[in-house]
Design a protein around this motif. Structure first.
Motif, PDB file in Angstrom:
ATOM      1  N   ALA A 146     -47.332 -45.726 -29.848  1.00 29.79           N
ATOM      2  CA  ALA A 146     -46.697 -46.441 -30.968  1.00 29.79           C
ATOM      3  C   ALA A 146     -45.755 -45.542 -31.761  1.00 29.79           C
ATOM      4  O   ALA A 146     -45.424 -45.820 -32.923  1.00 29.79           O
ATOM      5  N   THR A 147     -45.294 -44.458 -31.151  1.00 30.89           N
ATOM      6  CA  THR A 147     -44.349 -43.554 -31.804  1.00 30.89           C
ATOM      7  C   THR A 147     -43.312 -43.066 -30.785  1.00 30.89           C
ATOM      8  O   THR A 147     -43.492 -43.205 -29.579  1.00 30.89           O
ATOM      9  N   ILE A 148     -42.252 -42.466 -31.308  1.00 29.86           N
ATOM     10  CA  ILE A 148     -41.236 -41.788 -30.496  1.00 29.86           C
ATOM     11  C   ILE A 148     -40.901 -40.490 -31.214  1.00 29.86           C
ATOM     12  O   ILE A 148     -40.850 -40.445 -32.454  1.00 29.86           O
ATOM     13  N   ASN A 149     -40.684 -39.415 -30.462  1.00 28.46           N
ATOM     14  CA  ASN A 149     -40.297 -38.163 -31.104  1.00 28.46           C
ATOM     15  C   ASN A 149     -39.189 -37.471 -30.325  1.00 28.46           C
ATOM     16  O   ASN A 149     -38.846 -37.868 -29.212  1.00 28.46           O
ATOM     17  N   SER A 150     -38.647 -36.430 -30.924  1.00 26.62           N
ATOM     18  CA  SER A 150     -37.490 -35.748 -30.340  1.00 26.62           C
ATOM     19  C   SER A 150     -37.828 -35.041 -29.031  1.00 26.62           C
ATOM     20  O   SER A 150     -36.980 -34.925 -28.139  1.00 26.62           O
ATOM     21  N   VAL A 151     -39.071 -34.573 -28.902  1.00 28.66           N
ATOM     22  CA  VAL A 151     -39.471 -33.880 -27.677  1.00 28.66           C
ATOM     23  C   VAL A 151     -39.382 -34.819 -26.482  1.00 28.66           C
ATOM     24  O   VAL A 151     -38.860 -34.459 -25.418  1.00 28.66           O
ATOM     25  N   VAL A 152     -39.872 -36.040 -26.641  1.00 27.04           N
ATOM     26  CA  VAL A 152     -39.819 -37.030 -25.560  1.00 27.04           C
ATOM     27  C   VAL A 152     -38.372 -37.320 -25.191  1.00 27.04           C
ATOM     28  O   VAL A 152     -38.027 -37.425 -24.004  1.00 27.04           O
ATOM     29  N   MET A 153     -37.522 -37.443 -26.188  1.00 29.08           N
ATOM     30  CA  MET A 153     -36.102 -37.705 -25.927  1.00 29.08           C
ATOM     31  C   MET A 153     -35.470 -36.561 -25.138  1.00 29.08           C
ATOM     32  O   MET A 153     -34.729 -36.787 -24.177  1.00 29.08           O
ATOM     33  N   LEU A 154     -35.765 -35.330 -25.537  1.00 29.34           N
ATOM     34  CA  LEU A 154     -35.186 -34.172 -24.868  1.00 29.34           C
ATOM     35  C   LEU A 154     -35.688 -34.045 -23.432  1.00 29.34           C
ATOM     36  O   LEU A 154     -34.912 -33.760 -22.509  1.00 29.34           O
ATOM     37  N   VAL A 155     -36.988 -34.279 -23.241  1.00 35.77           N
ATOM     38  CA  VAL A 155     -37.569 -34.168 -21.898  1.00 35.77           C
ATOM     39  C   VAL A 155     -37.012 -35.252 -20.975  1.00 35.77           C
ATOM     40  O   VAL A 155     -36.915 -35.054 -19.761  1.00 35.77           O
ATOM     41  N   SER A 156     -36.623 -36.379 -21.551  1.00 40.76           N
ATOM     42  CA  SER A 156     -36.105 -37.476 -20.731  1.00 40.76           C
ATOM     43  C   SER A 156     -34.708 -37.178 -20.167  1.00 40.76           C
ATOM     44  O   SER A 156     -34.287 -37.803 -19.185  1.00 40.76           O
ATOM     45  N   LEU A 157     -34.005 -36.220 -20.776  1.00 40.34           N
ATOM     46  CA  LEU A 157     -32.618 -35.960 -20.374  1.00 40.34           C
ATOM     47  C   LEU A 157     -32.464 -35.522 -18.919  1.00 40.34           C
ATOM     48  O   LEU A 157     -31.637 -36.081 -18.190  1.00 40.34           O
TER      49      LEU A 157
END
Length: 303
Positions: free
Chosen positions: A172-183
């Motif tokens: 139920a959250t999103i953070n910058s680490v997940v965004m960066l790892v998705s790149l």
């Protein structure tokens, strides 16, 4: 001289229609997004399985829509390389293919309702946009696949967005680490499309497509593919060196030989059949990289 592709039979027709070698592009982002969530929550198996199946169904439906529209626009024939071949070689009616695609969309939609009911209804809006992108990739008056934006679209929706949704429905959250790892995964998903477009460059050019491979030319498109691999692995190095992720993610570099094979496999080749191994290696790079990246996170959690 062109060899006549062999016809498929029975279940093989329908299995190849899904283009199974592309389905890992749906599996890897869901798996990685879910693994990332395990650091802060316990795994919700029903949500994970529903998300995984929905993503695979949407990918398979996208492939069927691609086959349907490539046939109706006259791009595919019995000598075409790299397509499912259900229509042109195996005699499946075009309407059957498109109806099956919408049936898979319908099942994915039902799974989406379950996911939303157990997480957030905002997922419904995102999911509908993803399905629209899947349809308009080869459908509609100006298919995305006919433009220079196919790789970006595929990487964004099949990489970045799916990873974030998979993480969100668990936490139920999103953070910058997940965004960066998705790149890096997003880049490698885009690389699969670029490899496909390098292989199909001559035929696509004859049929009026304006893919990035056509605009750059074969040689520069291969350079771009190599650069995409380099940036994907370079991103992992940056994330580790800045302390954002565990050094265990270096395990993903075991997939580098596949990336090298994919790049070098295109050099000096002009015939689509000659480039099939390189395209396959590109898809395998994404699969192995994403799986190893996930394993690296899991090891880091428990050590």
């Amino acid at each position: 001289m062109h060899l006549q592709p062999e016809r498929d039979h029975g279940f093989q027709i329908w299995w190849k229609l899904t283009r199974p070698h592309t389905l890992t592009a749906a599996f890897v982002p869901v798996f990685l997004g879910t693994v990332l969530a395990l650091e802060s929550t316990d795994l919700n198996w029903p949500l994970f399985l529903a998300m995984l199946l929905a993503s695979i169904l949407i990918q398979a439906a996208t492939n069927m829509i691609n086959e349907y529209y490539d046939f109706t626009r006259g791009l595919d024939n019995e000598k075409s390389v790299g397509i499912g071949g259900a229509i042109v070689r195996n005699g499946v009616k075009p309407q059957t293919v498109i109806r099956l695609a919408f049936l898979l969309f319908g099942i994915a939609l039902i799974l989406g309702i379950y996911i939303c009911a157990n997480s957030s209804w905002w997922i419904a809006a995102v999911g509908l946009v993803c399905m629209a992108a899947a349809y308009f990739y080869t459908g509609g008056p100006l298919p995305i696949a006919y433009t220079p934006f196919g790789e970006i679209t595929a990487g964004f929706f099949m990489g970045f967005v799916i990873i974030l949704i998979s993480y969100y429905i668990q936490t139920a959250t999103i953070n910058s680490v997940v965004m960066l790892v998705s790149l890096p995964v997003s880049i490698l998903v885009g690389a699969i499309l670029l490899a496909n477009n390098i292989r199909d460059l001559d035929g696509d050019k004859e049929n009026g497509r304006k893919t990035i491979a056509i605009l750059l030319g074969r040689k520069k498109a291969i350079y771009l593919l190599a650069a995409m691999f380099a940036v994907a692995y370079g991103t992992v190095v940056v994330l580790i060196s800045t302390g954002i992720v565990s050094p265990w993610l270096f395990i993903s570099f075991l997939s580098v030989p596949k990336a090298i094979k994919a790049t070098t496999g295109f050099i000096g080749k002009t015939m689509p059949m000659q480039m099939m191994p390189a395209m396959k290696a590109t898809a395998q790079t994404n699969t192995i990289f994403g799986f190893l990246l996930s394993i690296g996170f899991l090891i880091g959690y428990f050590t």
